[in-house]
Design a protein around this motif. Structure first.
Motif, PDB file in Angstrom:
ATOM      1  N   GLN A   1     -45.766 -57.312 -51.785  1.00  0.00           N
ATOM      2  CA  GLN A   1     -44.499 -57.737 -51.175  1.00  0.00           C
ATOM      3  C   GLN A   1     -43.357 -57.600 -52.184  1.00  0.00           C
ATOM      4  O   GLN A   1     -43.498 -57.944 -53.355  1.00  0.00           O
ATOM      5  N   ASN A   2     -42.232 -57.043 -51.728  1.00  0.00           N
ATOM      6  CA  ASN A   2     -41.051 -56.952 -52.594  1.00  0.00           C
ATOM      7  C   ASN A   2     -39.921 -57.770 -52.008  1.00  0.00           C
ATOM      8  O   ASN A   2     -39.924 -58.058 -50.826  1.00  0.00           O
ATOM      9  N   ASN A   3     -38.961 -58.074 -52.859  1.00  0.00           N
ATOM     10  CA  ASN A   3     -37.771 -58.740 -52.346  1.00  0.00           C
ATOM     11  C   ASN A   3     -37.075 -57.820 -51.366  1.00  0.00           C
ATOM     12  O   ASN A   3     -36.977 -56.624 -51.604  1.00  0.00           O
ATOM     13  N   SER A   4     -36.600 -58.399 -50.276  1.00  0.00           N
ATOM     14  CA  SER A   4     -35.857 -57.556 -49.337  1.00  0.00           C
ATOM     15  C   SER A   4     -34.460 -57.319 -49.890  1.00  0.00           C
ATOM     16  O   SER A   4     -33.944 -58.101 -50.696  1.00  0.00           O
ATOM     17  N   LEU A   5     -33.878 -56.226 -49.467  1.00  0.00           N
ATOM     18  CA  LEU A   5     -32.558 -55.856 -49.959  1.00  0.00           C
ATOM     19  C   LEU A   5     -31.709 -55.498 -48.747  1.00  0.00           C
ATOM     20  O   LEU A   5     -32.120 -54.681 -47.918  1.00  0.00           O
ATOM     21  N   ILE A   6     -30.569 -56.168 -48.615  1.00  0.00           N
ATOM     22  CA  ILE A   6     -29.653 -55.828 -47.523  1.00  0.00           C
ATOM     23  C   ILE A   6     -28.347 -55.392 -48.152  1.00  0.00           C
ATOM     24  O   ILE A   6     -27.656 -56.203 -48.786  1.00  0.00           O
ATOM     25  N   GLN A   7     -28.051 -54.126 -48.065  1.00  0.00           N
ATOM     26  CA  GLN A   7     -26.913 -53.608 -48.822  1.00  0.00           C
ATOM     27  C   GLN A   7     -26.502 -52.238 -48.286  1.00  0.00           C
ATOM     28  O   GLN A   7     -27.352 -51.450 -47.880  1.00  0.00           O
ATOM     29  N   ASN A   8     -25.192 -51.982 -48.329  1.00  0.00           N
ATOM     30  CA  ASN A   8     -24.719 -50.624 -48.042  1.00  0.00           C
ATOM     31  C   ASN A   8     -24.164 -50.017 -49.318  1.00  0.00           C
ATOM     32  O   ASN A   8     -23.435 -50.674 -50.057  1.00  0.00           O
ATOM     33  N   TYR A   9     -24.542 -48.781 -49.585  1.00  0.00           N
ATOM     34  CA  TYR A   9     -24.073 -48.088 -50.790  1.00  0.00           C
ATOM     35  C   TYR A   9     -23.326 -46.820 -50.389  1.00  0.00           C
ATOM     36  O   TYR A   9     -23.747 -46.124 -49.469  1.00  0.00           O
ATOM     37  N   GLU A  10     -22.301 -46.511 -51.111  1.00  0.00           N
ATOM     38  CA  GLU A  10     -21.588 -45.264 -50.846  1.00  0.00           C
ATOM     39  C   GLU A  10     -21.222 -44.637 -52.182  1.00  0.00           C
ATOM     40  O   GLU A  10     -20.667 -45.306 -53.062  1.00  0.00           O
ATOM     41  N   SER A  11     -21.550 -43.361 -52.351  1.00  0.00           N
ATOM     42  CA  SER A  11     -21.218 -42.703 -53.623  1.00  0.00           C
ATOM     43  C   SER A  11     -19.709 -42.466 -53.694  1.00  0.00           C
ATOM     44  O   SER A  11     -19.050 -42.234 -52.680  1.00  0.00           O
ATOM     45  N   ASN A  12     -19.160 -42.542 -54.917  1.00  0.00           N
ATOM     46  CA  ASN A  12     -17.728 -42.289 -55.099  1.00  0.00           C
ATOM     47  C   ASN A  12     -17.412 -40.839 -54.819  1.00  0.00           C
ATOM     48  O   ASN A  12     -18.187 -39.954 -55.159  1.00  0.00           O
ATOM     49  N   ARG A  13     -16.305 -40.594 -54.199  1.00  0.00           N
ATOM     50  CA  ARG A  13     -15.820 -39.222 -54.062  1.00  0.00           C
ATOM     51  C   ARG A  13     -14.315 -39.277 -54.083  1.00  0.00           C
ATOM     52  O   ARG A  13     -13.711 -40.102 -53.399  1.00  0.00           O
ATOM     53  N   LYS A  14     -13.735 -38.445 -54.934  1.00  0.00           N
ATOM     54  CA  LYS A  14     -12.278 -38.440 -55.032  1.00  0.00           C
ATOM     55  C   LYS A  14     -11.686 -37.586 -53.936  1.00  0.00           C
ATOM     56  O   LYS A  14     -10.639 -37.883 -53.387  1.00  0.00           O
ATOM     57  N   LYS A  15     -12.366 -36.476 -53.629  1.00  0.00           N
ATOM     58  CA  LYS A  15     -11.878 -35.607 -52.554  1.00  0.00           C
ATOM     59  C   LYS A  15     -12.988 -35.435 -51.538  1.00  0.00           C
ATOM     60  O   LYS A  15     -13.980 -34.762 -51.801  1.00  0.00           O
ATOM     61  N   ASN A  16     -12.812 -36.054 -50.366  1.00  0.00           N
ATOM     62  CA  ASN A  16     -13.799 -35.954 -49.304  1.00  0.00           C
ATOM     63  C   ASN A  16     -14.084 -34.514 -48.929  1.00  0.00           C
ATOM     64  O   ASN A  16     -13.161 -33.741 -48.692  1.00  0.00           O
ATOM     65  N   LEU A  17     -15.363 -34.152 -48.888  1.00  0.00           N
ATOM     66  CA  LEU A  17     -15.730 -32.770 -48.555  1.00  0.00           C
ATOM     67  C   LEU A  17     -15.209 -32.371 -47.175  1.00  0.00           C
ATOM     68  O   LEU A  17     -14.765 -31.254 -46.962  1.00  0.00           O
ATOM     69  N   GLU A  18     -15.243 -33.324 -46.232  1.00  0.00           N
ATOM     70  CA  GLU A  18     -14.808 -33.032 -44.865  1.00  0.00           C
ATOM     71  C   GLU A  18     -13.297 -32.772 -44.788  1.00  0.00           C
ATOM     72  O   GLU A  18     -12.829 -32.137 -43.854  1.00  0.00           O
ATOM     73  N   ASP A  19     -12.543 -33.271 -45.786  1.00  0.00           N
ATOM     74  CA  ASP A  19     -11.084 -33.098 -45.751  1.00  0.00           C
ATOM     75  C   ASP A  19     -10.632 -31.761 -46.332  1.00  0.00           C
ATOM     76  O   ASP A  19      -9.454 -31.418 -46.254  1.00  0.00           O
ATOM     77  N   ILE A  20     -11.553 -31.047 -46.963  1.00  0.00           N
ATOM     78  CA  ILE A  20     -11.166 -29.768 -47.570  1.00  0.00           C
ATOM     79  C   ILE A  20     -11.380 -28.670 -46.540  1.00  0.00           C
ATOM     80  O   ILE A  20     -12.474 -28.533 -45.979  1.00  0.00           O
ATOM     81  N   ASP A  21     -10.344 -27.905 -46.314  1.00  0.00           N
ATOM     82  CA  ASP A  21     -10.404 -26.857 -45.312  1.00  0.00           C
ATOM     83  C   ASP A  21     -11.414 -25.779 -45.700  1.00  0.00           C
ATOM     84  O   ASP A  21     -11.561 -25.452 -46.874  1.00  0.00           O
ATOM     85  N   ILE A  22     -12.064 -25.218 -44.699  1.00  0.00           N
ATOM     86  CA  ILE A  22     -13.083 -24.200 -44.954  1.00  0.00           C
ATOM     87  C   ILE A  22     -12.485 -22.973 -45.684  1.00  0.00           C
ATOM     88  O   ILE A  22     -13.127 -22.391 -46.563  1.00  0.00           O
ATOM     89  N   ASP A  23     -11.241 -22.626 -45.349  1.00  0.00           N
ATOM     90  CA  ASP A  23     -10.591 -21.484 -46.024  1.00  0.00           C
ATOM     91  C   ASP A  23     -10.476 -21.714 -47.523  1.00  0.00           C
ATOM     92  O   ASP A  23     -10.593 -20.791 -48.326  1.00  0.00           O
ATOM     93  N   TYR A  24     -10.222 -22.951 -47.864  1.00  0.00           N
ATOM     94  CA  TYR A  24     -10.064 -23.330 -49.264  1.00  0.00           C
ATOM     95  C   TYR A  24     -11.388 -23.142 -50.017  1.00  0.00           C
ATOM     96  O   TYR A  24     -11.435 -22.595 -51.116  1.00  0.00           O
ATOM     97  N   LYS A  25     -12.481 -23.572 -49.376  1.00  0.00           N
ATOM     98  CA  LYS A  25     -13.814 -23.427 -49.976  1.00  0.00           C
ATOM     99  C   LYS A  25     -14.176 -21.943 -50.095  1.00  0.00           C
ATOM    100  O   LYS A  25     -14.750 -21.503 -51.092  1.00  0.00           O
ATOM    101  N   ILE A  26     -13.834 -21.181 -49.052  1.00  0.00           N
ATOM    102  CA  ILE A  26     -14.112 -19.735 -49.062  1.00  0.00           C
ATOM    103  C   ILE A  26     -13.381 -19.074 -50.230  1.00  0.00           C
ATOM    104  O   ILE A  26     -13.948 -18.243 -50.950  1.00  0.00           O
ATOM    105  N   ASN A  27     -12.130 -19.461 -50.426  1.00  0.00           N
ATOM    106  CA  ASN A  27     -11.352 -18.858 -51.511  1.00  0.00           C
ATOM    107  C   ASN A  27     -11.955 -19.152 -52.876  1.00  0.00           C
ATOM    108  O   ASN A  27     -11.937 -18.312 -53.766  1.00  0.00           O
ATOM    109  N   LEU A  28     -12.484 -20.351 -53.005  1.00  0.00           N
ATOM    110  CA  LEU A  28     -13.137 -20.718 -54.261  1.00  0.00           C
ATOM    111  C   LEU A  28     -14.288 -19.753 -54.553  1.00  0.00           C
ATOM    112  O   LEU A  28     -14.417 -19.218 -55.653  1.00  0.00           O
TER     113      LEU A  28
END
Lengths: 457, 483
Positions: free
Chosen positions: B108-135
């Motif tokens: 038996q382990n201690n239960s854990l109730i938690q939400n985690y989110e990794s830091n991101r300065k620039k959301n991947l979804e906010d970057i236009d596909i053209d921009y990624k293509i150009n890279l």
């Protein structure tokens, strides 16, 4: 989701794509549904039983400039499918033009008949019915004095594939497969040294599986690799077992005659078509039409009928000896060879083998060994040759010394180095016995002379 | 953090129903449900080969009874499907239990109730596909234009966002939201018919900022430069040599040849040379090896994002943590998942990982590294009379039952009388790992300490990993080549 649902969804997709984007040249939709069973052995005991399913689709769209967009999902509702069509079009719009993209295949009148690719027993297999196979594996390991552990599995799967394209192609196939694998660890009672051996069998129908044989071969393999000795550097004949032939001949040739690798000039066989690159003993074909075989298929993953193709004949690399999908074929102005291959619905068709076969010779493999005064037998190496140069240098993970025609001690820290063209030219014996590992079929093969680097210098 | 609609379906009400289904039939159960989406941009010779996007749902339900596991995989997150999935998993666990010879309980382990989110300065979804293509186009152009010897370029950009819900019968309820980006570059060169190639990648947990770091920006140039330099490289002469290995090669050796032997599932299956060795000296006393997949490790390398091998919790709900594997040459700990820790009577240390939720967690590494000591690279080279300096690797593998390893290096230099001499290619190193760890004669300082990223395969699953190391020197290594 049944057949009529999939047909109507495909029709919906093709129409939607046509309406949304007038610059479309062609498109295809690949649906796949599958389910599987897997039972795993660890520490020579059943550990885990698993069943699962997967249903998904992908959409490929190409415009008149040859720009290609691709998108996939496993959410099979109409809203998601519509969204994925639009995403694919969006991807196409940002892709670069490619005049080499000629077209997707049209519809075909005739498909070959290949028997034994589907087994009703596997489609309806219950996990309880597959326990015999696993118990056979466990028994072989348990009853052997030197065996100390085994990991392995039994797995079976059933899948149904549908391919539709805007050129009128509309095909489906169902297939089954099953697999047994065994990795046995043995320990020498005196030296306390351990070693492992691996074996597996893949079949289309359940009745062809032989778990006892698989476990026995793994055991033999493991025992043959105990009490390893370091040797000195030498130049001697090397006999490749079927596993060795797969790593050093079949896999590299398959990679090198992949038309994509070839067209990018990343293959050591570029400019060698029509030339003699090996001894007369080197005969290889890619045959998708063998009944019951793991690599066989009626049509490839773009819907093109599969066939049998000669690749190497008496050491000559045939001019027609490349494997194509519709893209590479169009680029070269030839017909697709029916070798389009996707790992599943999530991938764009690349190129893959069907059954890749090195033709057997006419002597017994025991005779080849007996005929070798001093040499090495190579069973497996974890290394693979550099496909763009053909250079190979690698560690023999399982191998033995041959002295006066007898297989003697196993090898430790022994490496070999050779260019594949030299290896092909130096083949001087091929056995009539062969083994089948999934899509590969390989005999025992002797290479006249190879430079061997020992760890005892 | 915005929780995706599909995961919201799995609410308190459903969890109560699941508890009732399992009731006294299963001793333990867990559910992982995952919503994934991402983009893949694959260019060859400045042309797009695959521009794709996906949305995938995965769900794996596990049940356990007295040594037997059952696992049921589904591809939708409907409440009814999940309930049926748990029933199936329980049935399978009972079947496994009836057949298994190895009986044990899950602690038996201690239960854990938690939400985690990794830091991101620039959301991947906010970057236009053209921009990624150009890279990607830009990287392809830099590599192609680098030299007339460049014959082939290949750049792969992959990003993804996954949100995974973890529930178990101990009462844990965790959401882990990670976004990652990986940029991979490969260049082939050709001179007088001889082909050479080089590969590099940058990857991390974070947002689009990963692609804008200096290392990422210089990726294609560095790769082209290496592939051109290799054209002049000679094949080595085989024999026993002193080898100086850079951080990339050393890290890989630590991971492949040693790290896998520390995975407790292999230890229990008698597949590890380290079985029964806890508390024993297995390496030179200079050697300390750690695995630490927890977030924040990237600070040591001044990165604006998290290391690619990092995670908040493993796929069994155990928080990632620092584990000392070897301390001053002595083997201290194995890496564990819930099963191996329960069976070996130690606390779990957060290494139960699966590639996706439709696969079972295995014991896997995270960020495995060799701690630096006090030599500078210059001192190591000056102190070496006759040897070879090896940088980076093409591939490597190890037989875990014997410890016999083999690594193919990418770029090597001959070392003669304390000086770096001519460049060499395709140098392969082999040896027995425990002998090699005892023959380490120099370990580099913090300045020479670096990390590399990769996808590690085991049992058909590939997971994100990192390894790290300083430069080291090993005596008496078997070196092979074509000559």
């Amino acid at each position: 989701m049944d057949n009529s649902d999939i047909h109507s969804l495909a029709e919906f997709c093709l129409k939607l794509i046509e309406t949304e984007s007038p610059e479309i040249k062609c498109s295809d939709i690949f649906f796949e549904k599958s389910n599987y069973i897997n039972i795993e052995i660890e520490e020579n005991s059943i550990k885990n039983s698993e069943t699962g399913e997967d249903n998904g689709f992908s959409i490929r769209v190409i415009n008149k400039n040859g720009s290609l967009g691709f998108a996939y999902s496993n959410k099979l509702d109409k809203t998601t499918i519509g969204k994925i069509c639009r995403v694919a079009i969006k991807m196409m719009k940002v892709a670069t033009p490619d005049p080499d993209f000629k077209n997707l295949p049209g519809s075909f009148k005739n498909y070959p008949v290949v028997r034994g690719l589907f087994d009703n027993n596997l489609k309806y297999l219950q996990i309880e019915d597959s326990l015999n196979y696993v118990n056979d594996l466990i028994k072989i390991c348990k009853e052997d004095e030197m065996a100390i552990s085994q990991s392995g599995n039994f797995a079976s799967s059933y899948s149904k594939t549908y391919i539709f394209n805007s050129n009128g192609l509309n095909v489906s196939r169902k297939e089954t497969s099953c697999l047994i694998s065994s990795n046995i660890i043995v320990k020498d009672k005196v030296s306390k040294e351990t070693s492992s051996g691996y074996e597996r069998q893949i079949e289309r129908s359940l009745s062809r599986l032989n778990a006892i044989n698989v476990a026995n071969l793994a055991l033999e393999d493991a025992k043959g690799n105990l009490n390893r000795k370091k040797i000195k550097n030498m130049n001697v004949p090397v006999i490749l077992t079927p596993k060795g032939v797969i790593s050093l001949i079949l896999r590299p040739v398959a990679a090198a005659i992949n038309a994509e690798t070839f067209q990018y000039k990343r293959s050591f066989l570029v400019d060698k078509r029509g030339e003699k690159i090996g001894s007369e003993f080197l005969n290889i074909e890619d045959n998708g039409l063998i009944h019951n075989a793991a690599g066989s298929q009626i049509f490839d993953d773009e819907g093109v009928p599969c066939k049998n193709k000669k690749i190497l004949e008496n050491g000559n690399l045939l001019k027609t000896g490349l494997l194509h999908n519709s893209y590479t074929a169009g680029k070269e102005g030839v017909e697709s060879t029916g070798n389009a291959s996707r790992s599943s619905y999530i991938s764009i068709p690349s190129i893959g083998i069907t059954n890749f076969i090195m033709k057997p010779g006419d002597i017994n493999f025991e005779e080849i060994i007996k005929d070798t005064k001093k040499g090495i037998i190579l069973n497996y190496t974890g290394d693979s040759p550099n496909i763009s140069t053909g250079d190979f240098s690698g560690l023999i993970l399982h191998g033995n010394l041959i002295k006066d025609g007898e297989v003697e001690e196993s090898l430790n820290e022994t490496m070999i180095g050779i260019n594949l063209i030299d290896l092909f030219q130096n083949i001087d014996a091929v056995s009539k016995e062969y083994r089948v590992y999934g899509a590969f079929q390989a005999p025992w093969v002797r290479i006249k002379s190879v430079s061997v680097i020992g760890g005892a210098n | 953090m915005e929780i995706s609609d599909e995961l919201k379906e799995i609410d308190e009400n459903l969890i109560n129903q699941l508890d009732q289904i399992a009731n006294d039939k299963a001793e333990y159960w867990d559910i992982r449900a995952e919503v994934n989406n991402g983009t893949s941009l694959d260019f060859t010779n400045q042309k797009s080969k695959e521009i794709s996007s996906f949305e995938i749902i995965n769900c794996g339900i596990r049940a356990f009874k007295n040594g037997g596991w059952g696992f049921s995989v589904l591809k939708d997150l409907k409440r009814e499907s999940i309930k049926i999935g748990l029933q199936k998993a329980i049935k399978l666990a009972i079947l496994s239990e009836s057949l298994t010879k190895i009986k044990f309980k899950i602690d038996q382990n201690n239960s854990l109730i938690q939400n985690y989110e990794s830091n991101r300065k620039k959301n991947l979804e906010d970057i236009d596909i053209d921009y990624k293509i150009n890279l990607v186009k830009n990287h392809e152009k830099i590599a192609s234009d680098y030299s007339s010897y460049v014959k082939n370029t290949h750049t792969l950009y992959m990003d993804g966002h996954s949100q995974t819900l973890f529930l178990n019968s101990f009462g844990s309820n965790i959401i882990q939201d990670l976004s990652f980006l990986r940029l991979f570059c490969m260049v082939f060169t050709n001179k007088n018919g001889a082909t050479q190639s080089s590969v590099n990648s940058v990857a991390g947990i974070g947002g689009y900022e990963i692609a804008e770091t200096e290392k990422a920006v210089n990726l294609s140039k560095k790769t082209a430069q290496e592939a051109v330099e290799l054209l002049n490289a000679k094949s080595p002469v085989g024999g026993k040599l002193t080898v100086i290995a850079d951080s990339k090669l050393t890290g890989t050796i630590i991971h492949e040849a040693f790290g896998h032997s520390c995975e407790a599932d292999l230890v229990l299956n008698n597949e590890s040379i380290l079985a029964g060795m806890i508390g024993k000296k297995v390496a030179s006393e200079k050697v300390t090896i750690i695995d630490n997949p927890s977030m924040g490790q990237s600070k040591r390398f001044n990165l604006p994002y998290e290391l690619f091998g990092s995670y908040f919790v493993d796929d069994e709900g155990i928080p990632s943590q620092k584990t000392i594997i070897i301390e001053n040459g002595v083997l201290k700990n194995y890496l564990h998942n819930l099963e191996t820790s329960s069976r070996m009577n130690v606390p779990p240390n957060g290494h139960g990982r699966a590639s996706v939720s439709s696969e079972r967690p295995q014991v896997r590494m995270g960020f495995t590294y060799l701690e630096p000591k006090d030599w500078s690279l210059e001192e190591i080279i000056e102190d070496t009379k006759d040897g070879i300096l090896c940088e980076d690797f093409q591939y490597g593998y190890t037989d875990p039952t014997t410890g016999n390893f083999q690594f193919k290096c990418r770029i090597s230099f001959k070392i003669k009388d304390g000086e770096r001499k001519e460049i060499m290619r395709d140098v392969s190193l082999s040896g027995m790992i425990l002998e090699a760890l005892n023959k380490i004669s120099a370990i580099g300082n913090e300045k020479t300490f670096n990390y590399s990223v990769g996808m590690c395969g085991k049992g058909g699953q590939h997971v994100r990993v990192c390894d790290g190391a300083p430069y080291i020197r090993i005596e008496d290594v078997t070196v092979g080549g074509l000559n």
